[in-house]
Design a protein around this motif. Structure first.
Motif, PDB file in Angstrom:
ATOM      1  N   LEU A  61       0.831  -1.208   0.000  1.00 62.08           N
ATOM      2  CA  LEU A  61       0.000   0.000   0.000  1.00 62.08           C
ATOM      3  C   LEU A  61       0.866   1.259   0.000  1.00 62.08           C
ATOM      4  O   LEU A  61       0.581   2.227  -0.716  1.00 62.08           O
ATOM      5  CB  LEU A  61      -0.933   0.000   1.213  1.00 62.08           C
ATOM      6  CG  LEU A  61      -2.019  -1.081   1.247  1.00 62.08           C
ATOM      7  CD1 LEU A  61      -2.725  -1.085   2.592  1.00 62.08           C
ATOM      8  CD2 LEU A  61      -3.026  -0.887   0.115  1.00 62.08           C
ATOM      9  N   THR A  62       1.925   1.240   0.800  1.00 61.54           N
ATOM     10  CA  THR A  62       2.803   2.405   0.886  1.00 61.54           C
ATOM     11  C   THR A  62       3.542   2.634  -0.425  1.00 61.54           C
ATOM     12  O   THR A  62       3.620   3.765  -0.925  1.00 61.54           O
ATOM     13  CB  THR A  62       3.822   2.213   2.028  1.00 61.54           C
ATOM     14  OG1 THR A  62       3.118   2.051   3.263  1.00 61.54           O
ATOM     15  CG2 THR A  62       4.759   3.397   2.123  1.00 61.54           C
ATOM     16  N   LYS A  63       4.076   1.569  -0.990  1.00 67.53           N
ATOM     17  CA  LYS A  63       4.855   1.665  -2.222  1.00 67.53           C
ATOM     18  C   LYS A  63       4.027   2.215  -3.383  1.00 67.53           C
ATOM     19  O   LYS A  63       4.534   2.980  -4.214  1.00 67.53           O
ATOM     20  CB  LYS A  63       5.405   0.280  -2.590  1.00 67.53           C
ATOM     21  CG  LYS A  63       6.247   0.212  -3.867  1.00 67.53           C
ATOM     22  CD  LYS A  63       6.687  -1.214  -4.137  1.00 67.53           C
ATOM     23  CE  LYS A  63       7.474  -1.338  -5.439  1.00 67.53           C
ATOM     24  NZ  LYS A  63       8.829  -0.757  -5.311  1.00 67.53           N
ATOM     25  N   THR A  64       2.759   1.830  -3.430  1.00 67.36           N
ATOM     26  CA  THR A  64       1.906   2.238  -4.552  1.00 67.36           C
ATOM     27  C   THR A  64       1.080   3.480  -4.238  1.00 67.36           C
ATOM     28  O   THR A  64       0.286   3.912  -5.080  1.00 67.36           O
ATOM     29  CB  THR A  64       0.953   1.096  -4.926  1.00 67.36           C
ATOM     30  OG1 THR A  64       0.126   0.768  -3.798  1.00 67.36           O
ATOM     31  CG2 THR A  64       1.731  -0.134  -5.369  1.00 67.36           C
ATOM     32  N   HIS A  65       1.267   4.045  -3.058  1.00 69.99           N
ATOM     33  CA  HIS A  65       0.473   5.213  -2.642  1.00 69.99           C
ATOM     34  C   HIS A  65      -1.016   4.923  -2.838  1.00 69.99           C
ATOM     35  O   HIS A  65      -1.778   5.763  -3.350  1.00 69.99           O
ATOM     36  CB  HIS A  65       0.882   6.464  -3.419  1.00 69.99           C
ATOM     37  CG  HIS A  65       2.345   6.780  -3.342  1.00 69.99           C
ATOM     38  ND1 HIS A  65       2.933   7.330  -2.211  1.00 69.99           N
ATOM     39  CD2 HIS A  65       3.346   6.587  -4.232  1.00 69.99           C
ATOM     40  CE1 HIS A  65       4.233   7.480  -2.421  1.00 69.99           C
ATOM     41  NE2 HIS A  65       4.511   7.038  -3.638  1.00 69.99           N
ATOM     42  N   ALA A  73      -8.289  -5.097  -1.635  1.00 68.18           N
ATOM     43  CA  ALA A  73      -7.527  -5.773  -2.686  1.00 68.18           C
ATOM     44  C   ALA A  73      -6.179  -6.277  -2.188  1.00 68.18           C
ATOM     45  O   ALA A  73      -5.674  -7.296  -2.679  1.00 68.18           O
ATOM     46  CB  ALA A  73      -7.330  -4.836  -3.878  1.00 68.18           C
ATOM     47  N   VAL A  74      -5.582  -5.589  -1.214  1.00 64.29           N
ATOM     48  CA  VAL A  74      -4.260  -6.003  -0.764  1.00 64.29           C
ATOM     49  C   VAL A  74      -4.327  -7.349  -0.046  1.00 64.29           C
ATOM     50  O   VAL A  74      -3.334  -8.092  -0.007  1.00 64.29           O
ATOM     51  CB  VAL A  74      -3.617  -4.920   0.133  1.00 64.29           C
ATOM     52  CG1 VAL A  74      -4.092  -5.012   1.584  1.00 64.29           C
ATOM     53  CG2 VAL A  74      -2.089  -5.010   0.070  1.00 64.29           C
ATOM     54  N   TYR A  75      -5.500  -7.692   0.475  1.00 68.88           N
ATOM     55  CA  TYR A  75      -5.658  -9.001   1.121  1.00 68.88           C
ATOM     56  C   TYR A  75      -5.798 -10.125   0.095  1.00 68.88           C
ATOM     57  O   TYR A  75      -5.772 -11.301   0.468  1.00 68.88           O
ATOM     58  CB  TYR A  75      -6.865  -8.983   2.058  1.00 68.88           C
ATOM     59  CG  TYR A  75      -6.581  -8.254   3.354  1.00 68.88           C
ATOM     60  CD1 TYR A  75      -5.930  -8.884   4.399  1.00 68.88           C
ATOM     61  CD2 TYR A  75      -6.942  -6.919   3.517  1.00 68.88           C
ATOM     62  CE1 TYR A  75      -5.649  -8.224   5.581  1.00 68.88           C
ATOM     63  CE2 TYR A  75      -6.663  -6.243   4.688  1.00 68.88           C
ATOM     64  CZ  TYR A  75      -6.024  -6.894   5.725  1.00 68.88           C
ATOM     65  OH  TYR A  75      -5.739  -6.227   6.885  1.00 68.88           O
ATOM     66  N   ASN A 101      -0.084  -9.448  -9.513  1.00 70.17           N
ATOM     67  CA  ASN A 101      -1.142  -8.961  -8.639  1.00 70.17           C
ATOM     68  C   ASN A 101      -1.765  -7.695  -9.208  1.00 70.17           C
ATOM     69  O   ASN A 101      -1.221  -7.085 -10.140  1.00 70.17           O
ATOM     70  CB  ASN A 101      -0.590  -8.695  -7.239  1.00 70.17           C
ATOM     71  CG  ASN A 101       0.575  -7.714  -7.255  1.00 70.17           C
ATOM     72  OD1 ASN A 101       0.385  -6.508  -7.335  1.00 70.17           O
ATOM     73  ND2 ASN A 101       1.806  -8.247  -7.214  1.00 70.17           N
ATOM     74  N   SER A 102      -2.886  -7.289  -8.663  1.00 69.82           N
ATOM     75  CA  SER A 102      -3.628  -6.142  -9.193  1.00 69.82           C
ATOM     76  C   SER A 102      -2.915  -4.825  -8.938  1.00 69.82           C
ATOM     77  O   SER A 102      -3.266  -3.803  -9.540  1.00 69.82           O
ATOM     78  CB  SER A 102      -5.030  -6.102  -8.591  1.00 69.82           C
ATOM     79  OG  SER A 102      -4.979  -5.892  -7.194  1.00 69.82           O
ATOM     80  N   PHE A 103      -1.925  -4.816  -8.036  1.00 65.92           N
ATOM     81  CA  PHE A 103      -1.165  -3.594  -7.775  1.00 65.92           C
ATOM     82  C   PHE A 103      -0.015  -3.418  -8.765  1.00 65.92           C
ATOM     83  O   PHE A 103       0.654  -2.387  -8.763  1.00 65.92           O
ATOM     84  CB  PHE A 103      -0.620  -3.607  -6.338  1.00 65.92           C
ATOM     85  CG  PHE A 103      -1.680  -3.460  -5.293  1.00 65.92           C
ATOM     86  CD1 PHE A 103      -1.995  -2.224  -4.759  1.00 65.92           C
ATOM     87  CD2 PHE A 103      -2.378  -4.573  -4.840  1.00 65.92           C
ATOM     88  CE1 PHE A 103      -2.978  -2.084  -3.791  1.00 65.92           C
ATOM     89  CE2 PHE A 103      -3.359  -4.454  -3.866  1.00 65.92           C
ATOM     90  CZ  PHE A 103      -3.670  -3.208  -3.351  1.00 65.92           C
ATOM     91  N   LYS A 104       0.244  -4.472  -9.550  1.00 70.97           N
ATOM     92  CA  LYS A 104       1.320  -4.469 -10.540  1.00 70.97           C
ATOM     93  C   LYS A 104       2.687  -4.218  -9.894  1.00 70.97           C
ATOM     94  O   LYS A 104       3.550  -3.544 -10.460  1.00 70.97           O
ATOM     95  CB  LYS A 104       1.042  -3.439 -11.641  1.00 70.97           C
ATOM     96  CG  LYS A 104      -0.242  -3.727 -12.411  1.00 70.97           C
ATOM     97  CD  LYS A 104      -0.490  -2.711 -13.514  1.00 70.97           C
ATOM     98  CE  LYS A 104      -1.787  -3.041 -14.264  1.00 70.97           C
ATOM     99  NZ  LYS A 104      -2.062  -2.063 -15.336  1.00 70.97           N
ATOM    100  N   VAL A 105       2.857  -4.776  -8.716  1.00 65.52           N
ATOM    101  CA  VAL A 105       4.114  -4.675  -7.989  1.00 65.52           C
ATOM    102  C   VAL A 105       4.831  -6.022  -8.068  1.00 65.52           C
ATOM    103  O   VAL A 105       4.269  -7.050  -7.705  1.00 65.52           O
ATOM    104  CB  VAL A 105       3.873  -4.291  -6.510  1.00 65.52           C
ATOM    105  CG1 VAL A 105       5.178  -4.317  -5.732  1.00 65.52           C
ATOM    106  CG2 VAL A 105       3.231  -2.924  -6.423  1.00 65.52           C
TER     107      VAL A 105
END
Length: 338
Positions: A61-65, A73-75, A101-105
């Motif tokens: 969450l922090t990395k992607t602001h 979604a993070v779960y 993942n949906s955050f593309k990280v």
């Protein structure tokens, strides 16, 4: 081998310090990252691995602001569950590769300060390792059911005047309504925990609904503070074993019930807390009742006179509370829901 890894890690810290001052590092002192398994990092402890996943979610969450709407979604991001999976110790933290993942990280680095108590001490810099409680007669004040627009700010002033920090277990719908008060709680050096969205009895609503209550409140607290809460306190203290496994946070209960919710009487609140408090106690109170808040100055004064020191839940539990376990006091815990 471990000693060697730590030596290389220490060189990395020196490198960062020198480069931060505008210097350069000689080639032979370059940092060499060390690969370890999660089994090594946790001593094969599944609860510690769950705690690393908890820290990883915050880092994503922090990395992607990420906005608060992305908390649920993070779960869903797949994070390590097997001890044989590998990660890398670097100068700045624990580096993990992620599945799509949906955050593309693709990769995150969890800072070591976020891994205190989650990773075995020998894999951490000395400043991030757990140590024993500084004071034997330590207790944690906790307050449920806020934030309240009038009483919580009043309580914060009392705590500040007495140089005391506490842990607040807040209800999500109230956090959503009064986010600036939650921000003030954190800014003053206190902790905020998750106390469900609207205070149902988890043992009566089922596992799926209970998990949703927690995630919804996580979202509200993240929206207010930028951080996921570390702990959950289920309303009424009720939680099933299945909920304990599914809720991705340590569960914090209590060993001293002030019964302020029943008494609504300042003198009785004071007497109950003083009568039942022992070293290591987690004290349950509420910041939504005026008599409860009014009782706090006297409780602090009299316990301090007996040699007690007030700490947050994190400090009382030596930063070592882990998901899947429920904590009643210092050195008093068991599997959540049992």
């Amino acid at each position: 081998m471990i000693k060697g890894m730590l030596s290389r890690y220490s060189l990395g810290l020196v490198a960062v310090a020198i480069l931060g001052l505008g210097g350069t590092m000689p080639a032979q002192a370059a940092v060499k990252a060390s690969t370890v398994t999660f089994g090594q990092l946790t001593n094969q402890n599944s609860h510690r691995l769950a705690a690393i996943r908890e820290a990883a979610r915050q880092e994503i969450l922090t990395k992607t602001h990420a906005k608060a709407s992305r908390v649920a979604a993070v779960y869903q991001v797949k994070l390590p569950t097997h001890m044989t999976k590998k990660a890398t110790l670097t100068a700045s933290g624990l580096r993990m590769n992620l599945l799509p993942n949906s955050f593309k990280v693709k990769q995150i680095v969890i800072p070591y300060q976020q891994l205190t108590g989650k990773v075995i001490n020998r894999y951490l810099p000395k400043k991030n390792r757990t140590t024993g409680l500084k004071y034997k007669k330590s207790v944690a004040l906790t307050f449920d059911d806020g934030p309240d627009p009038t009483l919580t700010p009043r309580l914060l002033k009392i705590l500040k005047q007495n140089n005391v920090h506490a842990t607040f277990f807040e209800v999500g719908q109230s956090v959503s309504r009064y986010p600036k008060i939650t921000q003030a709680v954190v800014k003053a050096g206190n902790e905020v925990g998750n106390h469900s969205w609207n205070h149902p009895d988890f043992s009566q609503i089922g596992t799926t609904a209970s998990v949703n209550q927690v995630i919804r409140t996580d979202r509200a607290i993240y929206a207010a503070t930028g951080k996921l809460p570390q702990y959950v306190r289920p309303p009424y203290g009720n939680i099933t074993a299945a909920e304990g496994r599914k809720i991705q946070h340590p569960i914090v209960r209590w060993s001293v019930d002030s019964r302020d919710w029943a008494y609504l009487n300042k003198a009785k609140d004071i007497n109950e807390v003083l009568r039942t408090t022992h070293p290591g106690s987690i004290i349950l109170m509420h910041d939504i009742h005026a008599p409860s808040v009014a009782a706090v100055p006297t409780i602090i004064k009299r316990l301090k006179a007996k040699g007690y020191h007030f700490v947050t839940v994190s400090q009382l539990l030596n930063q070592q509370a882990l998901p899947g376990l429920q904590y009643f006091a210092a050195n008093n815990y068991r599997t959540a829901g049992k």
